[in-house]
Design a protein around this motif. Sequence first.
Motif, PDB file in Angstrom:
ATOM      1  N   UNK A 189      25.241 -15.875  -7.908  1.00 48.13           N
ATOM      2  CA  UNK A 189      25.020 -14.435  -7.966  1.00 48.13           C
ATOM      3  C   UNK A 189      25.338 -13.836  -6.598  1.00 48.13           C
ATOM      4  N   UNK A 190      26.101 -12.787  -6.606  1.00 48.12           N
ATOM      5  CA  UNK A 190      26.499 -12.130  -5.361  1.00 48.12           C
ATOM      6  C   UNK A 190      25.345 -11.308  -4.797  1.00 48.12           C
ATOM      7  N   UNK A 191      25.242 -11.306  -3.484  1.00 48.71           N
ATOM      8  CA  UNK A 191      24.208 -10.509  -2.835  1.00 48.71           C
ATOM      9  C   UNK A 191      24.666  -9.059  -2.728  1.00 48.71           C
ATOM     10  N   UNK A 192      23.726  -8.191  -2.428  1.00 45.94           N
ATOM     11  CA  UNK A 192      24.043  -6.772  -2.271  1.00 45.94           C
ATOM     12  C   UNK A 192      25.030  -6.571  -1.116  1.00 45.94           C
ATOM     13  N   UNK A 193      24.854  -7.339  -0.043  1.00 47.87           N
ATOM     14  CA  UNK A 193      25.767  -7.249   1.106  1.00 47.87           C
ATOM     15  C   UNK A 193      27.187  -7.641   0.720  1.00 47.87           C
ATOM     16  N   UNK A 194      27.326  -8.715  -0.056  1.00 52.13           N
ATOM     17  CA  UNK A 194      28.649  -9.161  -0.504  1.00 52.13           C
ATOM     18  C   UNK A 194      29.309  -8.110  -1.398  1.00 52.13           C
ATOM     19  N   UNK A 195      28.530  -7.516  -2.275  1.00 51.01           N
ATOM     20  CA  UNK A 195      29.056  -6.479  -3.152  1.00 51.01           C
ATOM     21  C   UNK A 195      29.495  -5.255  -2.357  1.00 51.01           C
ATOM     22  N   UNK A 196      28.678  -4.870  -1.376  1.00 42.91           N
ATOM     23  CA  UNK A 196      29.019  -3.707  -0.551  1.00 42.91           C
ATOM     24  C   UNK A 196      30.261  -3.964   0.298  1.00 42.91           C
ATOM     25  N   UNK A 197      30.401  -5.173   0.837  1.00 41.84           N
ATOM     26  CA  UNK A 197      31.585  -5.511   1.629  1.00 41.84           C
ATOM     27  C   UNK A 197      32.828  -5.514   0.750  1.00 41.84           C
ATOM     28  N   UNK A 198      32.717  -6.080  -0.445  1.00 37.72           N
ATOM     29  CA  UNK A 198      33.842  -6.099  -1.373  1.00 37.72           C
ATOM     30  C   UNK A 198      34.248  -4.668  -1.730  1.00 37.72           C
ATOM     31  N   UNK A 199      33.282  -3.829  -2.027  1.00 37.14           N
ATOM     32  CA  UNK A 199      33.546  -2.437  -2.367  1.00 37.14           C
ATOM     33  C   UNK A 199      34.240  -1.717  -1.208  1.00 37.14           C
ATOM     34  N   UNK A 200      33.756  -1.956   0.005  1.00 35.93           N
ATOM     35  CA  UNK A 200      34.358  -1.340   1.187  1.00 35.93           C
ATOM     36  C   UNK A 200      35.801  -1.808   1.366  1.00 35.93           C
ATOM     37  N   UNK A 201      36.037  -3.104   1.203  1.00 33.83           N
ATOM     38  CA  UNK A 201      37.391  -3.654   1.333  1.00 33.83           C
ATOM     39  C   UNK A 201      38.334  -3.051   0.296  1.00 33.83           C
TER      40      UNK A 201
END
Length: 73
Positions: free
Chosen positions: A1-13
């Motif tokens: 399961x992806x963390x909130x930080x990973x999701x936010x970084x992916x979204x930013x990228x």
Amino acid sequence: MATKEEKNKFSYDIDCLAANTGLSFLDAILDYCEKTGLEIEMAASLVNENLKEKIEFQAMENNLMKTKVKTLF
């Protein structure tokens, strides 16, 4: 399961890639996966609510998806 930080970084990228290249958000995700070797299935788990809304908006703008109609009920 992806963390909130990973999701936010992916979204930013993806936001940056779409803005810098003029790609749609879906195309930016595919391009990102191709360049980084990330599996599409993994990318799907990294899409956060904000990015999902942007993808839906672009899809509705391009008539790829029916527009959502809010009802009173």
